[in-house]
Design a protein around this motif. Structure first.
Motif, PDB file in Angstrom:
ATOM      1  N   VAL A  24       4.661  -7.174 -12.174  1.00  0.00           N
ATOM      2  CA  VAL A  24       4.954  -7.715 -10.841  1.00  0.00           C
ATOM      3  C   VAL A  24       5.789  -6.776  -9.983  1.00  0.00           C
ATOM      4  CG1 VAL A  24       7.104  -8.959 -11.371  1.00  0.00           C
ATOM      5  CG2 VAL A  24       5.523  -9.868  -9.660  1.00  0.00           C
ATOM      6  N   GLU A  25       6.572  -5.903 -10.597  1.00  0.00           N
ATOM      7  CA  GLU A  25       7.376  -4.961  -9.808  1.00  0.00           C
ATOM      8  C   GLU A  25       6.493  -4.081  -8.915  1.00  0.00           C
ATOM      9  OE1 GLU A  25       9.994  -6.482 -12.911  1.00  0.00           O
ATOM     10  OE2 GLU A  25       7.958  -5.661 -12.965  1.00  0.00           O
ATOM     11  N   ALA A  26       5.255  -3.842  -9.345  1.00  0.00           N
ATOM     12  CA  ALA A  26       4.333  -3.049  -8.532  1.00  0.00           C
ATOM     13  C   ALA A  26       3.999  -3.781  -7.238  1.00  0.00           C
ATOM     14  CB  ALA A  26       3.057  -2.750  -9.316  1.00  0.00           C
ATOM     15  N   VAL A  27       3.788  -5.087  -7.333  1.00  0.00           N
ATOM     16  CA  VAL A  27       3.492  -5.882  -6.139  1.00  0.00           C
ATOM     17  C   VAL A  27       4.724  -5.956  -5.241  1.00  0.00           C
ATOM     18  CG1 VAL A  27       2.628  -8.095  -5.273  1.00  0.00           C
ATOM     19  CG2 VAL A  27       1.863  -7.251  -7.504  1.00  0.00           C
ATOM     20  N   ILE A  28       5.884  -6.131  -5.855  1.00  0.00           N
ATOM     21  CA  ILE A  28       7.134  -6.212  -5.088  1.00  0.00           C
ATOM     22  C   ILE A  28       7.350  -4.927  -4.292  1.00  0.00           C
ATOM     23  CG2 ILE A  28       9.642  -6.440  -5.250  1.00  0.00           C
ATOM     24  CD1 ILE A  28       8.072  -8.999  -6.014  1.00  0.00           C
ATOM     25  N   SER A  29       7.086  -3.787  -4.916  1.00  0.00           N
ATOM     26  CA  SER A  29       7.298  -2.507  -4.230  1.00  0.00           C
ATOM     27  C   SER A  29       6.386  -2.380  -3.016  1.00  0.00           C
ATOM     28  CB  SER A  29       7.063  -1.340  -5.197  1.00  0.00           C
ATOM     29  OG  SER A  29       5.699  -1.243  -5.574  1.00  0.00           O
ATOM     30  N   VAL A  30       5.154  -2.865  -3.134  1.00  0.00           N
ATOM     31  CA  VAL A  30       4.228  -2.831  -2.003  1.00  0.00           C
ATOM     32  C   VAL A  30       4.710  -3.764  -0.899  1.00  0.00           C
ATOM     33  CG1 VAL A  30       1.881  -3.413  -1.243  1.00  0.00           C
ATOM     34  CG2 VAL A  30       2.226  -2.152  -3.382  1.00  0.00           C
ATOM     35  N   GLY A  31       5.184  -4.946  -1.287  1.00  0.00           N
ATOM     36  CA  GLY A  31       5.695  -5.892  -0.301  1.00  0.00           C
ATOM     37  C   GLY A  31       6.873  -5.329   0.475  1.00  0.00           C
ATOM     38  N   GLU A  32       7.741  -4.619  -0.219  1.00  0.00           N
ATOM     39  CA  GLU A  32       8.913  -4.034   0.445  1.00  0.00           C
ATOM     40  C   GLU A  32       8.524  -2.902   1.388  1.00  0.00           C
ATOM     41  OE1 GLU A  32      12.156  -4.990  -3.109  1.00  0.00           O
ATOM     42  OE2 GLU A  32      11.543  -2.921  -2.719  1.00  0.00           O
ATOM     43  N   ARG A  33       7.620  -2.051   0.964  1.00  0.00           N
ATOM     44  CA  ARG A  33       7.219  -0.909   1.800  1.00  0.00           C
ATOM     45  C   ARG A  33       6.430  -1.352   3.027  1.00  0.00           C
ATOM     46  NH1 ARG A  33       5.950   1.521  -3.403  1.00  0.00           N
ATOM     47  NH2 ARG A  33       7.544   3.047  -3.957  1.00  0.00           N
ATOM     48  N   ALA A  34       5.602  -2.389   2.859  1.00  0.00           N
ATOM     49  CA  ALA A  34       4.720  -2.809   3.948  1.00  0.00           C
ATOM     50  C   ALA A  34       5.253  -4.027   4.709  1.00  0.00           C
ATOM     51  CB  ALA A  34       3.335  -3.123   3.381  1.00  0.00           C
ATOM     52  N   SER A  35       6.448  -4.485   4.345  1.00  0.00           N
ATOM     53  CA  SER A  35       7.046  -5.683   4.966  1.00  0.00           C
ATOM     54  C   SER A  35       6.109  -6.891   4.867  1.00  0.00           C
ATOM     55  CB  SER A  35       7.400  -5.403   6.438  1.00  0.00           C
ATOM     56  OG  SER A  35       8.420  -4.440   6.521  1.00  0.00           O
ATOM     57  N   ILE A  36       5.616  -7.124   3.647  1.00  0.00           N
ATOM     58  CA  ILE A  36       4.785  -8.305   3.364  1.00  0.00           C
ATOM     59  C   ILE A  36       5.565  -9.173   2.385  1.00  0.00           C
ATOM     60  CG2 ILE A  36       2.586  -9.173   2.532  1.00  0.00           C
ATOM     61  CD1 ILE A  36       1.403  -6.410   2.990  1.00  0.00           C
ATOM     62  N   PRO A  37       6.031 -10.356   2.801  1.00  0.00           N
ATOM     63  CA  PRO A  37       6.803 -11.222   1.892  1.00  0.00           C
ATOM     64  C   PRO A  37       5.985 -11.629   0.674  1.00  0.00           C
ATOM     65  CG  PRO A  37       6.917 -12.001   4.164  1.00  0.00           C
ATOM     66  CD  PRO A  37       5.865 -10.943   4.135  1.00  0.00           C
ATOM     67  N   VAL A  38       6.593 -11.524  -0.499  1.00  0.00           N
ATOM     68  CA  VAL A  38       5.929 -11.885  -1.751  1.00  0.00           C
ATOM     69  C   VAL A  38       6.546 -13.169  -2.299  1.00  0.00           C
ATOM     70  CG1 VAL A  38       5.391 -11.188  -4.115  1.00  0.00           C
ATOM     71  CG2 VAL A  38       5.437  -9.468  -2.278  1.00  0.00           C
ATOM     72  N   PHE A  39       5.717 -14.192  -2.480  1.00  0.00           N
ATOM     73  CA  PHE A  39       6.142 -15.466  -3.051  1.00  0.00           C
ATOM     74  C   PHE A  39       5.526 -15.607  -4.431  1.00  0.00           C
ATOM     75  CE2 PHE A  39       6.383 -15.805   1.475  1.00  0.00           C
ATOM     76  CZ  PHE A  39       7.471 -16.620   1.739  1.00  0.00           C
ATOM     77  N   ALA A  40       6.167 -16.386  -5.288  1.00  0.00           N
ATOM     78  CA  ALA A  40       5.685 -16.515  -6.659  1.00  0.00           C
ATOM     79  C   ALA A  40       5.656 -17.969  -7.115  1.00  0.00           C
ATOM     80  CB  ALA A  40       6.567 -15.703  -7.596  1.00  0.00           C
TER      81      ALA A  40
END
Length: 324
Positions: free
Chosen positions: A227-243
């Motif tokens: 999941v850290e891979a998805v989190i890193s993309v969310g942070e770089r692209a400013s896309i909120p990640v919910f779980a």
């Protein structure tokens, strides 16, 4: 001399009988899980703790066997065959892939599954009520409507919701179909990105950039393991990640509304104890967890370009601040 020999033989025989009696008293529970990540590890620990609380102590009157398939279905099948050959009193299968391989291998040994989203759809049981045969367990079917309510509350303008999932995992497919249906009813769209193994999760998440206003992750084991891979993309692209999994919030997700997987494991352990005491798994209804907890991570939200309201933060059972 003869009397001494007789006494020695008698003592040896009594000792052997005592060892046999002790072995008869010791029960064996075999636990397999598809992969190691915080949620499934919490289930495992919950099972152990509940059994101990109910008087079954590992190393005394209980022997616990535990193996992880490391996310590999072939290894899961090997574990299933090994466990069945050992002849334990009960087998616990954590997550759908492990449960499916175990049910295929164990025809008579009682099997209790845990962290399985759709046990009927996964063909583990025909019905949640008195499932019959040798299997029962605890489902972690997600409260999708509650999750989407939370997402809309935090990101009210979001219309395209991205998700990363493993199309080879029955749990994941069932959830994605359900989410897509529920989003359509709300006038929203689901953008899907497939990852069949953990090494593909980063690329799948990157494919959502420019297509999704927010990302929602289910309890897909392949994705949660990376999941850290998805989190890193969310942070770089400013896309909120919910779980869907509250443990993911401490790993960098914005928020999650879910149950405690440790409690899920405790509930599973209680079912195992009942079977050890003579209950027939086929007569035991499949159980679910009803209590939901809200976890939020304000710092993660800021890194993904949004701010959580004070009202939402005040409602949370746990506020995580992962400043990283």
């Amino acid at each position: 001399m003869a009397n001494r020999i007789m006494r020695t033989l008698l003592g040896t025989a009594l000792l052997a009988l005592a060892v046999i009696a002790q072995a008869d008293e010791q029960r064996v529970v075999a636990i397999t899980q598809i992969v190691e990540h915080p949620a499934l590890d919490a289930v495992y620990q919950g099972v152990r703790d509940e059994l101990e609380e109910q008087g079954y102590k590992d190393g005394e009157n209980l022997r616990i066997m535990h193996e992880s398939a490391q996310g590999n279905s072939a290894i899961a099948s090997q574990i299933a065959r090994k466990f069945v050959g050992e002849g334990p009193d009960v087998i616990v299968a954590i997550a759908t892939p492990s449960a499916q391989t175990m049910v295929a291998a164990a025809r008579k040994t009682p099997v209790v599954f845990s962290a399985v989203t759709d046990p009927v759809g996964a063909k583990l049981v025909k019905s949640l009520k008195a499932p019959g045969a040798n299997i029962t367990g605890v489902t972690d079917m997600l409260p999708i409507e509650n999750h989407l309510d939370l997402l809309e509350r935090v990101v009210p303008d979001a219309k395209r919701i991205g998700t990363v999932y493993n199309p080879g995992e029955a749990n994941a497919v069932a959830l994605v179909e359900l989410i897509e249906e529920r989003l359509e009813a709300r006038g929203m769209e689901l953008v899907k990105a497939a990852a069949t193994k953990t090494s593909e999760v980063l690329g799948a998440a990157r494919s959502l950039v420019g297509k999704a206003d927010a990302i929602y992750l289910t309890t897909d084991n392949t994705v949660i393991s990376a999941v850290e891979a998805v989190i890193s993309v969310g942070e770089r692209a400013s896309i909120p990640v919910f779980a869907a999994d509250t443990a993911t919030v401490s790993r960098g997700a914005v928020a999650a509304l879910g149950f405690d997987y440790y409690d899920h494991g405790r509930q599973t352990g209680a079912m195992v104890a009942r079977i050890l005491e003579g209950a027939n798994p086929g007569n035991m209804d499949v159980e679910s967890v009803d209590t939901l907890n809200l976890f939020v991570n304000p710092a993660a939200a800021e890194r993904m370009g949004i701010t959580l309201s004070d009202e939402l933060i005040s409602e949370a059972q746990e506020v995580v601040n992962s400043d990283q």
